[in-house]
Design a protein around this motif. Structure first.
Motif: not given
Ligand code: F6R
Length: 371
Positions: A59-62, A105-109, A157, A166, A245-246, A249
Motif C-alpha cells: 500500500c502507498g509508498t510501499a 512489502i510493508s514497513q510496519s508489517g 508518518v 524497500q 504522494l509525499k 501528504e
Molecule cells: C506514505 C506512507 C504510506 C505507507 C503505507 C504502507 O508516506 O507512509 O503510504 O507507505 O501506509 O505502510 P506499510 O509500509 O507500513 O505497510
C-alpha cells in the motif's frame, strides 16, 4: 530524540545512506565471487528456478517500491510480475498458480490490506514472502520467508528511509534470484553493475542530501502554488507517483504523479502558466521521450523542473540550470535511489515553507491496521 534535526522526517532522510549499507551488510559480500545469501527468505535455488510469476502487494509508498520491482524483475530477470495495492488485490479474485510467489512489502508489517492479501495468496497455494522493516511483525510471521529491510524505527508518518530500504530489499531479492536464473549476457552485466553499485548508492544519496539547498529553493517556490505535477517514464514513473504522494501528504498541495506519456491523454488540459511540473529523466532508455514531454510542458508555459543525472546537457539547456536538480550518475536501476531522495526533499521543504505539521500530517496514521 530528533538528534538535532528539526523534524523526524529530516532525520530519517539523513539516515538513508545508513539504511542502504545496513540492508546490504552480511548479505552481499564485497568480493563479487562470493554468493549472496539470504537464509531467512527460506527459498532454495530450485524454488528460484521454478518460479513462473511474482505478485507484489503493498500500500502507498510501499506499493511504489512494488512497481519499481516490476520494472526491474521483468527487465532483468524476464519473470512476469504483477503489482497490486493491497485493498484491490483481495477483492479482484486474483488468479494464482502453484509456481507463483506473492511478495508483500510493508514497513510496519501491520497494514491490514497487505496482510489480507498475503492470506489470499496462502489460500490459493502460492508461496508468500515478505519484505518488511519490523522483525516479528504480523507480515513477517505470516510469510513463508522474510527479507528484512534494516531502516530502523521510522517515526515520521511520511515514509522515507523505509522506502529506500524497500528498494534495496527488492534489488537484493533480484540479485539473489539472478544467481539461479538463466540470464542473457547483457542482463548478467546489469546484475554485476547493480551488485557493485548498490554499495556506492549510499554515497550517492549522501551527495543529494548535501546539495539540498537548491532543492529547497525550488520547493519553496512550489509551496506558493496550489497544485503540482510529477512525471516520469520507466522506473521514474513510480517515483513520480511517490513524489506526488509525499507532497500531498505533508504539504497538502494537490499533486499528481503521472507516466509522462499519459499527459497528453487528458491531464495536459490542466497545464497553464507557472504550474510546476517535476520531470524525472534519470532513465537512459526513455531520456529522449522525456525531453519531448518537457517540451510539451514548456509549450503550455508551465514551470518545468528536471531531475537528471549529473553531466546532463540537453535538459539543462532546455530548462535552464536554475530549474534542474541532479543526482550522481550511475545506471538506471541505481538512479532510482538518489532520485527518490530528491522528491522527498521537495515535499519536505515545501511543507516546511508552509509551516505544516510535517511528522504528523492531518488525518493520517503511521500504521494502517484497519481496512
Ligand atoms: C506514505 C506512507 C504510506 C505507507 C503505507 C504502507 O508516506 O507512509 O503510504 O507507505 O501506509 O505502510 P506499510 O509500509 O507500513 O505497510
Amino acid at each position: 530524540q530528533k538528534g538535532g534535526y528539526e523534524h523526524f522526517m529530516l532525520k530519517e532522510m539523513h539516515e538513508q545512506p545508513q539504511t542502504v549499507t545496513d540492508t546490504l551488510l552480511g548479505r552481499v559480500p564485497e568480493d563479487s565471487r562470493l554468493p549472496i545469501e539470504i537464509p531467512e527468505l527460506n527459498i532454495t535455488p530450485d524454488d528460484v528456478r521454478r518460479v513462473e510469476r511474482l505478485t507484489f502487494v503493498a500500500c502507498g509508498t510501499a506499493y511504489h517500491a512494488g512497481v519499481i520491482a516490476k520494472y526491474a524483475f521483468e527487465q532483468i530477470l524476464r519473470i512476469p510480475v504483477n503489482v497490486d495495492v493491497g485493498s484491490e488485490f483481495r477483492y479482484r479474485q486474483p488468479i494464482l498458480g502453484k509456481n507463483e510467489w506473492v511478495i508483500a512489502i510493508s514497513q510496519s508489517g501491520e497494514t491490514a490490506d497487505t496482510i489480507a492479501s498475503m492470506r489470499e495468496g496462502k489460500e490459493q497455494g502460492a508461496r508468500v514472502l515478505a519484505i518488511t522493516n519490523v522483525v516479528g511483525s504480523s507480515v513477517a510471521r505470516l510469510a513463508d520467508g522474510v527479507l528484512y529491510t534494516r531502516a530502523g524505527p521510522e517515526v515520521a508518518v511520511a515514509s522515507t528511509k523505509a522506502f529506500i530500504g524497500q528498494i534495496v530489499g527488492v534489488y537484493l531479492l533480484l540479485l539473489y534470484m539472478a544467481q539461479y536464473r538463466h540470464l542473457s549476457p547483457s542482463a548478467q552485466q546489469v546484475v554485476r553493475e547493480l551488485r557493485q553499485g548498490l554499495w556506492r548508492s549510499a554515497r550517492d544519496i549522501e551527495r543529494v542530501l548535501e546539495t539540498a539547498d537548491k532543492t529547497r529553493a525550488i520547493a519553496e517556490r512550489i509551496a506558493e502554488k496550489p497544485v503540482a505535477f510529477f512525471i516520469g517514464r520507466n522506473m521514474d514513473e513510480p517515483l513520480a507517483r511517490e513524489g506526488a504522494l509525499k507532497l500531498k501528504e505533508i504539504s497538502y498541495i494537490h499533486a499528481q504523479g503521472y507516466p509522462a506519456g499519459e499527459l497528453k491523454h487528458g491531464t495536459l488540459a490542466l497545464l497553464e502558466s507557472g504550474v510546476p511540473v517535476v520531470a524525472l529523466a534519470t532513465q537512459s532508455s526513455v531520456y529522449d521521450k522525456m525531453v519531448s514531454n518537457m517540451q510539451e510542458v514548456l509549450a503550455r508555459d508551465a514551470w518545468c523542473i528536471g531531475i537528471v543525472p549529473e553531466g546532463d546537457e540537453r535538459v539543462t539547456q532546455l530548462l535552464g540550470e536554475e530549474n534542474v536538480l541532479t543526482i550522481p550518475r550511475s545506471n538506471d536501476y541505481l538512479h532510482v535511489l538518489p532520485a527518490a531522495v530528491q522528491v522527498q526533499l521537495i515535499a519536505y521543504y515545501a511543507a516546511r515553507a508552509l509551516g505544516r505539521d510535517i511528522d504528523q500530517p492531518r488525518n493520517l496514521a503511521k500504521s494502517v491496521t484497519v481496512e
